[in-house]
Design an enzyme around this catalytic site. Sequence first.
Site, PDB file in Angstrom:
ATOM      1  N   HIS A   1       0.817  -1.219   0.000  1.00 43.29           N
ATOM      2  CA  HIS A   1       0.000   0.000   0.000  1.00 43.29           C
ATOM      3  C   HIS A   1       0.853   1.271   0.000  1.00 43.29           C
ATOM      4  O   HIS A   1       0.307   2.370   0.038  1.00 43.29           O
ATOM      5  CB  HIS A   1      -0.921   0.030   1.221  1.00 43.29           C
ATOM      6  CG  HIS A   1      -1.913  -1.090   1.249  1.00 43.29           C
ATOM      7  ND1 HIS A   1      -2.627  -1.473   0.152  1.00 43.29           N
ATOM      8  CD2 HIS A   1      -2.294  -1.922   2.261  1.00 43.29           C
ATOM      9  CE1 HIS A   1      -3.413  -2.495   0.472  1.00 43.29           C
ATOM     10  NE2 HIS A   1      -3.224  -2.795   1.735  1.00 43.29           N
TER      11      HIS A   1
ATOM     12  N   ASP B   1      -4.631  -9.050  -2.234  1.00 48.52           N
ATOM     13  CA  ASP B   1      -5.387  -8.210  -1.306  1.00 48.52           C
ATOM     14  C   ASP B   1      -6.612  -7.639  -2.036  1.00 48.52           C
ATOM     15  O   ASP B   1      -6.680  -7.633  -3.266  1.00 48.52           O
ATOM     16  CB  ASP B   1      -4.496  -7.077  -0.808  1.00 48.52           C
ATOM     17  CG  ASP B   1      -5.016  -6.448   0.483  1.00 48.52           C
ATOM     18  OD1 ASP B   1      -6.072  -6.876   0.984  1.00 48.52           O
ATOM     19  OD2 ASP B   1      -4.347  -5.519   0.984  1.00 48.52           O
TER      20      ASP B   1
ATOM     21  N   HIS C   1      -7.686  -4.654  -2.429  1.00 47.76           N
ATOM     22  CA  HIS C   1      -7.556  -3.414  -3.168  1.00 47.76           C
ATOM     23  C   HIS C   1      -6.303  -3.476  -4.043  1.00 47.76           C
ATOM     24  O   HIS C   1      -5.373  -2.711  -3.885  1.00 47.76           O
ATOM     25  CB  HIS C   1      -7.551  -2.177  -2.270  1.00 47.76           C
ATOM     26  CG  HIS C   1      -7.165  -2.498  -0.865  1.00 47.76           C
ATOM     27  ND1 HIS C   1      -7.918  -2.142   0.216  1.00 47.76           N
ATOM     28  CD2 HIS C   1      -6.111  -3.174  -0.363  1.00 47.76           C
ATOM     29  CE1 HIS C   1      -7.337  -2.562   1.332  1.00 47.76           C
ATOM     30  NE2 HIS C   1      -6.252  -3.182   1.004  1.00 47.76           N
TER      31      HIS C   1
HETATM   32 ZN   LIG Z   1      -4.869  -4.157   2.358  1.00 49.04          ZN
END
Ligand SMILES: [Zn+2]
Length: 202
Positions: free
Chosen positions: A160, A195, A197
């Site tokens: 991320h 994941d 996203h």
């Molecule tokens: Zn995540």
Amino acid sequence: MKVIYSESHLGHDPQFFVVRGQIRWSNEQPEHATTLLKAAERDRHAVVPVGDFGAAPRAAVHSARYLHFLETVFDRWSEPDDASSDEVVPNIHPFSGEPCTYPEHLVGQVGFHLGDMACAVGLATWEAATGAAYCATHAAELVMAGERAAYALCRPPGHHGYVERANSFCYLNNTATAAQHLRRQHARVAVLDIDVHHGNGT
Ligand SMILES: [Zn+2]
């Protein structure tokens, strides 16, 4: 399979986390990695100590001002009056998706570079983040040298993390670092992110 591991994550023990308006203990803890390490050892995978690949792999995917910020912010966090001595946590977010000039004040820079309330920076965060990125680089090196596969046991996680923004427990983007490193030898590299996203950060 070879498993690349760094003990440098052990000192990264974030405490502060805000979720839905409530202050919570961060659940991104050293046990995440030590549990995976135990499983790898139990199944007799070869655990390889991580190498040091210098500053170039992380500099290939992150901006110079972000890397400087992340390396120095904990020490600089004594500058603002009444700053916490435990962890660096933002209280404003000047980025917010809108173009803005780069903040001159440290509190503004903290909000610019720490994108949410899940990426507090403590005394050992930089060492842990660079160690995790080295694990990813090391795994990429092994594959380029002929291994069919290698497992980088990275903590903190990285996928991320943006070019110049930490996000959701991630500081340096280990995935992007490995992918960019592989591009030294391969014209195209695929990233599979399981994941929910996918693509966020990486
Ligand atoms: Zn995540």
